[in-house]
Design a protein around this motif. Structure first.
Motif, PDB file in Angstrom:
ATOM      1  N   PRO A  34     -33.393  33.450 -61.361  1.00 48.06           N
ATOM      2  CA  PRO A  34     -32.735  32.832 -60.801  1.00 48.06           C
ATOM      3  C   PRO A  34     -33.405  32.819 -59.166  1.00 48.06           C
ATOM      4  CG  PRO A  34     -31.741  34.586 -61.524  1.00 48.06           C
ATOM      5  CD  PRO A  34     -32.892  34.523 -62.447  1.00 48.06           C
ATOM      6  N   LEU A  35     -33.308  31.681 -58.882  1.00 46.18           N
ATOM      7  CA  LEU A  35     -34.068  31.434 -57.410  1.00 46.18           C
ATOM      8  C   LEU A  35     -32.757  31.356 -56.264  1.00 46.18           C
ATOM      9  CD1 LEU A  35     -36.806  28.722 -57.785  1.00 46.18           C
ATOM     10  CD2 LEU A  35     -36.684  31.203 -58.044  1.00 46.18           C
ATOM     11  N   VAL A  36     -31.869  30.183 -56.057  1.00 40.64           N
ATOM     12  CA  VAL A  36     -31.273  30.384 -55.453  1.00 40.64           C
ATOM     13  C   VAL A  36     -29.842  29.803 -55.730  1.00 40.64           C
ATOM     14  CG1 VAL A  36     -30.988  28.446 -53.415  1.00 40.64           C
ATOM     15  CG2 VAL A  36     -32.660  29.122 -53.670  1.00 40.64           C
ATOM     16  N   LYS A  37     -29.219  30.530 -54.923  1.00 42.23           N
ATOM     17  CA  LYS A  37     -27.274  30.044 -55.303  1.00 42.23           C
ATOM     18  C   LYS A  37     -26.695  29.457 -54.591  1.00 42.23           C
ATOM     19  CE  LYS A  37     -24.512  33.872 -54.928  1.00 42.23           C
ATOM     20  NZ  LYS A  37     -23.736  34.754 -55.397  1.00 42.23           N
ATOM     21  N   LEU A  38     -26.516  28.229 -54.831  1.00 42.50           N
ATOM     22  CA  LEU A  38     -26.146  27.241 -53.281  1.00 42.50           C
ATOM     23  C   LEU A  38     -24.406  27.782 -53.218  1.00 42.50           C
ATOM     24  CD1 LEU A  38     -27.031  23.685 -54.796  1.00 42.50           C
ATOM     25  CD2 LEU A  38     -27.925  25.372 -53.303  1.00 42.50           C
ATOM     26  N   THR A  39     -24.921  28.092 -52.416  1.00 38.22           N
ATOM     27  CA  THR A  39     -22.439  28.664 -51.711  1.00 38.22           C
ATOM     28  C   THR A  39     -22.423  28.289 -50.427  1.00 38.22           C
ATOM     29  OG1 THR A  39     -23.573  30.392 -50.198  1.00 38.22           O
ATOM     30  CG2 THR A  39     -22.937  30.788 -52.622  1.00 38.22           C
TER      31      THR A  39
END
Length: 75
Positions: A34-39
């Motif tokens: 996992p690199l990025v979480k969109l929130t």
């Protein structure tokens, strides 16, 4: 939770943003990591504009004079 590769994310970014805005958790991965979480970003709170009530509030010249009801306590 939806996991999507970086390559897929770059092709479908508008759709992923809409999904994140509607509450879905989007994780972008690369090499199965996992690199990025969109929130969504919370809305900005409006800060008060200082001086915006200028001229709306008046103070009487005798505002600091003792009240008639309390004069007996002041002597």
């Amino acid at each position: 939770m939806q996991q999507i590769t970086l390559a897929e994310a770059s092709q479908n970014l508008p759709d992923l943003i809409e999904a994140a805005l509607s509450g879905e958790e989007i994780i972008i991965i690369k090499d199965n990591q996992p690199l990025v979480k969109l929130t969504p970003v919370p809305p900005l709170k409006h800060r008060p504009k200082y001086g915006s009530a200028k001229g709306l509030i008046t103070i009487s010249d005798d505002f600091d004079e003792p009240l008639e009801d309390f004069k007996e306590y002041m002597e």
